[in-house]
Design a protein around this motif. Structure first.
Motif, PDB file in Angstrom:
ATOM      1  N   ALA A 234      50.322  53.950  36.369  1.00 30.50           N
ATOM      2  CA  ALA A 234      50.180  55.329  36.852  1.00 30.50           C
ATOM      3  C   ALA A 234      49.787  56.225  35.681  1.00 30.50           C
ATOM      4  O   ALA A 234      50.533  56.322  34.709  1.00 30.50           O
ATOM      5  N   LEU A 242      50.311  60.512  43.284  1.00 32.69           N
ATOM      6  CA  LEU A 242      50.249  59.106  43.693  1.00 32.69           C
ATOM      7  C   LEU A 242      49.770  58.964  45.128  1.00 32.69           C
ATOM      8  O   LEU A 242      49.243  57.909  45.501  1.00 32.69           O
ATOM      9  N   PRO A 250      48.180  54.685  42.224  1.00 33.49           N
ATOM     10  CA  PRO A 250      48.113  54.065  40.898  1.00 33.49           C
ATOM     11  C   PRO A 250      47.248  52.816  40.916  1.00 33.49           C
ATOM     12  O   PRO A 250      46.807  52.377  41.978  1.00 33.49           O
TER      13      PRO A 250
END
Length: 472
Positions: A234, A242, A250
């Motif tokens: 990430a 996200l 990610p």
């Protein structure tokens, strides 16, 4: 005769009045109950609160609070029928009161039958009415650590009080100690080595010289080992980031295929396009909780966190990185490298319901006619002048066919006169399935629905075989 009649009338009248008075009298057998906060500490000139619960099944009629030296004589009338009363009476301590002196304030509660009960509240005049401050800098509350041959973490505690600390008590993590301090500050540091896995808590209690007390605690999870099915890199900082992309954030990384290290050793190949980029590793795709991994306090030490507050690993250079994380030793390694794979002169996006830098992928490059999902109508991405493996564009995803036959989607190619080479994705041809990687010469089309309609920034790395689509 008339006198006798008058006498009987008078006697009857007196009897009736007596009976009426007897009816008005209230007979109460109960006694008020007082549950008071019996000890209060206050500074001269400070407002204190006399508090507690007063109750009586017959009702609480009134409360009287008295202390003659302070000219305190307060009567609180209570609404009839109230059987429980929460006392909260504020009073200003005289400014010239002597520090260290004690005073007994009387509280009396009465019910409608004139039954009462008295109790006392002890007020101590203190020169210090502030609680000591405790800080536990390590470990993080709720943190997870791996059981190993050495210490799992350091327990770092500090306490401060401007008037002086009397004692500190620490219980838990194999510690049971009480220390007399007699100083304005105290610090404690010890390496904690567990022999068993489980959940453990340490409790810290600090009492200052005036008797004020503070407490704090930390709970940690000790695991035998960590093993994960998947791991992601990430390079964003929030759960919202996200989940706001179409896909690519990610980034899924490679896991070891060796049976002895599968699930515990992972390798990330990553292009760092900005110096000093911060990254973390997470085993769950849509959140930094419950596990997030970053940089520990020591060189190449991997830290375990429960959210995005875990310290990130920093990539200082603009370059391709190989990052290996090892959960058996909780370490990571970094190295930069130069790819040697072939490069492509251009990359085209082929599909339906897509514009690339404002151009529709349904317009043929050859004659201007509409032609979707064909190498002849694919639109070129912009090459990255700093990296021959990278291409990008501003794109829009929309419903090209209002009838809604579900054919909005795309693939990638590098040939305007044929299908080879091409890249599809590690998903089947189904709406709502989101890929992690591109598949050279294989895979399935990415088919999208209205949940992703909008404008995005599109990035493709032919060396990493990764597409990243993030909101504009």
């Amino acid at each position: 005769m008339l006198r006798k009649v008058g006498f009987y009338i008078l006697a009857a009248t007196i009897l009736l009045i007596g009976l009426a008075c007897e009816d008005d009298m209230i007979s109460v057998d109960s006694t008020p109950q007082l549950e008071l906060v019996e000890e209060i500490s206050g500074l001269p000139g400070e407002t204190i609160v006399f508090s507690g619960l007063l109750s009586d099944p017959a009702g609480v009629r009134d409360i009287r609070i008295t202390y003659e030296p302070w000219f305190l004589d307060k009567v609180i009338e209570v609404t009839p029928g109230v059987t429980q009363f929460e006392l909260a009476y504020s009073f200003l301590i005289p400014a010239d009161e002597v520090i260290g002196s004690e005073h007994l304030v009387t509280v009396t509660a009465a019910n409608p039958g004139d039954n009462d009960m008295t109790s006392q509240i002890r007020v101590t005049i203190s020169g210090d009415n502030s609680q000591p401050v405790i800080s536990i800098s390590s470990p993080n509350d709720g943190g997870t650590f791996i059981l190993g041959p050495g210490a799992e973490f350091s327990l770092d505690i500090s306490a401060n009080d401007d008037q002086g600390i009397g004692s500190v008590r620490i219980a838990g993590f194999g510690i049971n100690e009480e220390v007399e301090v007699n100083d304005v500050s105290y610090s404690f540091n010890r390496e904690i080595d567990f022999s068993l896995s489980g959940q453990f808590t340490v409790n810290v209690s600090v009492t200052d010289l005036a008797g004020n007390t503070s407490s704090a605690s930390r709970t940690v999870n000790i695991e035998e080992s960590l093993r994960f099915d998947r791991m992601f890199l990430a390079d964003v900082d929030t759960d919202a980031e996200l989940n706001s992309d179409v896909f690519g954030v990610p980034m899924l990384i490679n896991g070891s295929t060796d049976p002895t290290t599968e699930g515990v050793i992972f390798e990330a190949l990553y292009y760092n396009k900005e110096a000093n980029q911060e990254i973390r590793f997470i085993p769950q795709k849509s959140s930094f909780a419950p596990f997030a991994f970053g940089a520990g306090p020591g060189p190449n030490e991997l830290a375990i966190g429960t959210d995005a507050t875990v310290n990130p690993i920093v990539l200082p250079e603009v370059a391709y990185y190989r990052i290996i994380i090892d959960f058996t030793s909780l370490t990571y390694t970094l190295e930069t490298f130069e790819p040697t794979d072939p490069t492509f002169d251009f990359i085209i996006l082929i599909g339906t319901g897509v514009t690339v830098n404002g151009e529709s992928t349904c317009t043929s490059n050859a004659d201007g006619s509409e032609l979707c999902y064909n190498f002849g109508s694919g639109k070129e991405l912009t090459p990255d002048p700093e990296n021959p493996y990278r291409f990008f564009a501003d794109i829009e995803l929309f419903d090209y066919d209002p009838v809604g036959d579900g054919n909005n989607g795309f693939i990638l190619g590098a040939n305007k006169t044929g299908w080879v080479p091409f890249w599809r994705f590690d998903v089947g041809d189904a709406v709502g399935t989101f890929p992690d990687t591109t598949v050279p010469g294989g895979g399935g089309n990415f088919i999208f629905g209205p949940e992703v309609y909008g404008e995005y920034f599109f990035e493709f790395d032919t060396f990493l075989n990764r597409v990243r689509i993030t909101p504009r």
